[in-house]
Design an enzyme around this catalytic site. Structure first.
Site, PDB file in Angstrom:
ATOM      1  N   HIS A 241      11.292  13.901 -13.069  1.00  0.00           N
ATOM      2  CA  HIS A 241      11.065  13.901 -14.398  1.00  0.00           C
ATOM      3  C   HIS A 241      10.325  15.597 -14.758  1.00  0.00           C
ATOM      4  O   HIS A 241      10.608  15.804 -14.174  1.00  0.00           O
ATOM      5  CB  HIS A 241       9.025  13.253 -13.950  1.00  0.00           C
ATOM      6  CG  HIS A 241       7.645  13.656 -13.585  1.00  0.00           C
ATOM      7  ND1 HIS A 241       7.935  14.871 -13.089  1.00  0.00           N
ATOM      8  CD2 HIS A 241       7.723  12.944 -11.399  1.00  0.00           C
ATOM      9  CE1 HIS A 241       6.249  15.148 -12.085  1.00  0.00           C
ATOM     10  NE2 HIS A 241       6.978  14.151 -10.832  1.00  0.00           N
TER      11      HIS A 241
ATOM     12  N   HIS B 227       9.433  18.429 -12.621  1.00  0.00           N
ATOM     13  CA  HIS B 227      10.295  18.963 -11.891  1.00  0.00           C
ATOM     14  C   HIS B 227      11.140  19.591 -12.545  1.00  0.00           C
ATOM     15  O   HIS B 227      10.819  21.015 -12.585  1.00  0.00           O
ATOM     16  CB  HIS B 227      10.998  17.734 -10.978  1.00  0.00           C
ATOM     17  CG  HIS B 227      10.999  16.976 -10.340  1.00  0.00           C
ATOM     18  ND1 HIS B 227      10.124  15.479 -10.865  1.00  0.00           N
ATOM     19  CD2 HIS B 227      10.059  16.631  -9.030  1.00  0.00           C
ATOM     20  CE1 HIS B 227      10.031  15.237  -9.606  1.00  0.00           C
ATOM     21  NE2 HIS B 227       9.846  15.385  -8.834  1.00  0.00           N
TER      22      HIS B 227
ATOM     23  N   CYS C 272      -4.121   8.898   4.696  1.00  0.00           N
ATOM     24  CA  CYS C 272      -3.534   8.187   2.956  1.00  0.00           C
ATOM     25  C   CYS C 272      -1.537   8.728   3.061  1.00  0.00           C
ATOM     26  O   CYS C 272      -1.178   8.989   3.902  1.00  0.00           O
ATOM     27  CB  CYS C 272      -3.804   9.467   2.298  1.00  0.00           C
ATOM     28  SG  CYS C 272      -3.061   8.773   1.100  1.00  0.00           S
TER      29      CYS C 272
ATOM     30  N   CYS D  98       0.186  10.397   0.911  1.00  0.00           N
ATOM     31  CA  CYS D  98       0.115  12.040   0.419  1.00  0.00           C
ATOM     32  C   CYS D  98       0.604  12.534   2.185  1.00  0.00           C
ATOM     33  O   CYS D  98       1.092  13.196   2.278  1.00  0.00           O
ATOM     34  CB  CYS D  98      -1.705  12.373   1.265  1.00  0.00           C
ATOM     35  SG  CYS D  98      -2.440  12.505  -0.762  1.00  0.00           S
TER      36      CYS D  98
ATOM     37  N   CYS E  32      -8.105   8.264  -0.796  1.00  0.00           N
ATOM     38  CA  CYS E  32      -7.970   9.178  -0.673  1.00  0.00           C
ATOM     39  C   CYS E  32      -8.417   9.686  -2.098  1.00  0.00           C
ATOM     40  O   CYS E  32      -8.427   9.022  -2.952  1.00  0.00           O
ATOM     41  CB  CYS E  32      -6.390   8.944  -0.296  1.00  0.00           C
ATOM     42  SG  CYS E  32      -5.564  10.222  -1.732  1.00  0.00           S
TER      43      CYS E  32
ATOM     44  N   HIS F 141      -5.072   9.596  -4.393  1.00  0.00           N
ATOM     45  CA  HIS F 141      -4.215   8.609  -4.533  1.00  0.00           C
ATOM     46  C   HIS F 141      -5.293   7.532  -4.987  1.00  0.00           C
ATOM     47  O   HIS F 141      -4.960   6.430  -5.041  1.00  0.00           O
ATOM     48  CB  HIS F 141      -3.063   7.671  -3.922  1.00  0.00           C
ATOM     49  CG  HIS F 141      -2.094   8.302  -3.238  1.00  0.00           C
ATOM     50  ND1 HIS F 141      -2.174  10.054  -2.894  1.00  0.00           N
ATOM     51  CD2 HIS F 141      -1.276   8.549  -4.387  1.00  0.00           C
ATOM     52  CE1 HIS F 141      -1.103  10.274  -2.699  1.00  0.00           C
ATOM     53  NE2 HIS F 141      -0.728   9.346  -3.243  1.00  0.00           N
TER      54      HIS F 141
ATOM     55  N   LYS G 102      -1.313  12.308 -17.670  1.00  0.00           N
ATOM     56  CA  LYS G 102      -1.199  12.658 -16.367  1.00  0.00           C
ATOM     57  C   LYS G 102       0.119  11.404 -15.751  1.00  0.00           C
ATOM     58  O   LYS G 102       0.421  10.425 -17.055  1.00  0.00           O
ATOM     59  CB  LYS G 102      -2.162  12.458 -15.403  1.00  0.00           C
ATOM     60  CG  LYS G 102      -1.760  12.761 -14.083  1.00  0.00           C
ATOM     61  CD  LYS G 102      -2.582  12.919 -12.680  1.00  0.00           C
ATOM     62  CE  LYS G 102      -1.768  13.147 -11.707  1.00  0.00           C
ATOM     63  NZ  LYS G 102      -3.221  12.869 -10.399  1.00  0.00           N
TER      64      LYS G 102
ATOM     65  N   LYS H  13       4.200   7.605 -11.446  1.00  0.00           N
ATOM     66  CA  LYS H  13       5.228   6.615 -12.604  1.00  0.00           C
ATOM     67  C   LYS H  13       4.500   4.957 -12.641  1.00  0.00           C
ATOM     68  O   LYS H  13       4.917   3.680 -13.359  1.00  0.00           O
ATOM     69  CB  LYS H  13       6.162   6.091 -11.549  1.00  0.00           C
ATOM     70  CG  LYS H  13       6.895   6.714 -11.283  1.00  0.00           C
ATOM     71  CD  LYS H  13       7.675   6.801  -9.346  1.00  0.00           C
ATOM     72  CE  LYS H  13       6.230   7.975  -8.977  1.00  0.00           C
ATOM     73  NZ  LYS H  13       6.959   8.400  -7.473  1.00  0.00           N
TER      74      LYS H  13
HETATM   75 ZN   LIG Z   1      -3.023   9.875  -0.971  1.00  0.00          ZN
END
Ligand SMILES: [Zn+2]
Length: 536
Positions: free
Chosen positions: A25, A28, A134, A137, A151, A154, A308, A311
């Site tokens: 994306h 990157h 997690c 992560c 988390c 997430h 932000k 996906k």
């Molecule tokens: Zn996480």
């Protein structure tokens, strides 16, 4: 400056290697283009650069993505690593090496060697462990790091994982890390990130797990040497890529040239993975007796239209698509100029098109077009020699355009210092601002010296004739310098400018001096550099 007798200084620069569980994306693209610009600038100033990137393939995320698609993990990482490698063309990247962590023996052998070196230092021990993990992560969290029991990244519930793992004795390295970072032997840019890292270390370091049971890793990953029931934690293996790609496994000449014997070992990373790069990684290297990186540059994140990138939100801006539609240089220019490298930035299409039209089409494209067509109209397409004192083409005796010419020459020659200073801070936005100052000065010089008026008078006024040749030479020479200085950022456009000026591509020795353009060269008018886009 480039000199024959001066040994070229090695410069090793890396991007982080991305997980390849999905398509690349715009975030990157930002990191790749930023690192590419630094690498290209370093080559231009004469350093011996090695620019490395790759793909992080041993992650559990890849296993999960492959399971969702119903294909083998290896097939998924093969396909997606290809999409990242292909950014070389879509973004015009100049990396020298691309390492893949799941398939290359140099990587597997190298991280095994790294593991054993840490083990020999007494820093790798097996212990029973129970913790909150997690999967997103791929890391354990302490209770006090959670947000409402979830988390922090997430916002999902964590798994309680209990198993025997190998641990790395991070706690042993706090003082040495503080010393390296505080003294700038390990320089962290910008300062705010350096401060964050130092305060994190000062709060106390906890040993971290560096392996997983083979079962929980779904059999995917690099086996721990001497313990086939365990695979290496993906970060231990992924961080190793920075040296395994240089043949750390054999410590060959490549490793000595670009790592152990090189004063410039530079990592470019995003702000989300600072702890791994500025704490875990240097501690692993200290343990293994390998020199630390010398610089870690931390860039911000990109949002898309203010949101932000994620996906799940479906707003992944596809850099390949943008580059195809608007041009690679246009995309590179936006990422490097409109986003301050240390801050978070936003990709907004309207702003992208506005910057393109104003800076690339109206200022740079227009300048090239004006200059090349005036050389065509007034000199039959052959660039005249400046008239005046040959060794001082801009001497005051050249008249009104003498002072103006001096301003222009100063703007063009001042570029070296300004660009170098900006790039040492990893601030391409400031380098580009300097280059566009010179472009603005050249456009103003055209308006102030009025070459069309000089052309009208030149048959009867020898001074006007002399001035006209000097003005056009100065403009061509400024464009030559602008082309070289902008080549790290908009490489294809820079080449096109040189071509239209009748010059070969690439920079020769002494390129940054004034007066290097060979008068008498025929220009080669080409297509419009940046055709304007109409905003719908
Ligand atoms: Zn996480």
């Amino acid at each position: 400056m480039i000199g024959k007798d001066v040994a070229r200084s090695p410069y090793y620069i890396t991007t982080a290697i991305p997980y390849v569980n999905a398509r690349p994306h715009i975030g990157h693209a930002l990191e790749f283009v930023l690192t590419d610009a630094v690498a290209r600038w370093r080559r231009l100033r004469g350093d011996e650069v090695r620019f490395q990137t790759g793909s992080d393939e041993n992650s559990l995320k890849n296993v999960q993505a492959a399971e969702r698609e119903g294909i083998p993990t290896q097939a998924l990482v093969d396909r997606n690593a290809g999409l990242y490698y292909a950014l070389r063309d879509s973004l015009n990247l100049s990396f020298d090496d691309f390492i893949r962590t799941s398939v290359e023996p140099r990587h597997v052998d190298g991280v095994k060697k790294l593991w054993l070196a840490c083990e020999r230092s007494g820093d790798v021990t097996k212990r029973a462990y129970r913790g909150l993990y997690c999967v997103g992560c791929e890391q354990f969290y302490a209770e006090d790091e959670l947000v409402d029991g979830l988390c922090p990244d997430h916002l999902i519930r964590l798994e309680i994982v209990e198993e025997e793992n190998y641990f790395f004795r991070l706690s042993r390295y706090a003082d040495r890390l503080i010393d390296a970072i505080d003294s700038n032997r390990l320089r962290i840019v910008p300062q705010t990130r350096k401060n964050e890292v130092l305060s994190f270390i000062r709060r106390g370091l906890v040993d971290f797990s560096i392996s997983r049971s083979k079962a929980r890793a779904h059999g995917w990953g690099i086996p721990v040497p001497g313990d086939p029931d365990q695979v290496m934690y993906v970060w231990f293996d992924a961080l190793g890529n920075y040296i395994t790609a240089l043949d750390y496994a054999n410590e060959s000449e490549l490793f000595q040239r670009y790592w152990s014997g090189n004063p410039n070992r530079v990592h470019v990373i995003g702000k989300g993975i600072v702890r791994f790069h500025a704490v875990y990684w240097p501690a692993m290297l200290l343990s293994a007796g390998v020199p630390l990186p010398t610089t870690i540059f931390v860039h911000g994140y990109v949002t898309a239209e203010g949101v932000k990138i994620s996906k799940s939100l479906g707003n992944v801006v596809d850099p390949v698509d943008l580059a195809q539609r608007y041009g690679t240089d246009a995309l590179r220019y936006y990422l490097l100029r409109e986003i301050r490298s240390t801050d978070d930035g936003d990709f907004a299409l309207e702003r992208f098109i506005r910057a393109y039209n104003a800076d690339l089409a109206d200022q740079l494209g227009n300048l090239l077009n004006r200059v090349v067509s005036m050389v065509g109209r007034y000199y039959g397409g052959v660039v005249p020699a400046p008239q005046g004192v040959p060794s001082a083409p801009l001497a005051p005796r050249a008249g009104v355009e003498g002072t103006q010419g001096t301003h222009l020459m100063d703007a063009a020659l001042g570029l070296h210092r300004r660009v170098d200073e900006a790039m040492n801070r990893f601030a391409p936005h400031d380098a580009l601002a300097a280059i566009w100052d010179a472009i603005g000065a050249a456009n103003k010089y055209v308006d102030d010296t009025e070459p069309w008026a000089l052309a009208k008078r030149r048959r009867t006024d020898p001074l006007a004739n002399a001035r006209l040749s000097t003005v056009l030479y100065n403009l061509v020479e400024t464009l030559r310098l602008v082309a070289h200085y902008s080549s790290p950022y908009i490489p294809a456009a820079a080449e096109s400018i040189l071509r239209q000026l009748g010059l070969p591509s690439g920079a020769r020795e002494g390129w940054s001096d004034w007066g290097r353009y060979p008068a008498g060269t025929a220009v080669q008018p080409g297509s419009v550099l940046f055709p304007k886009f109409v905003v719908q």
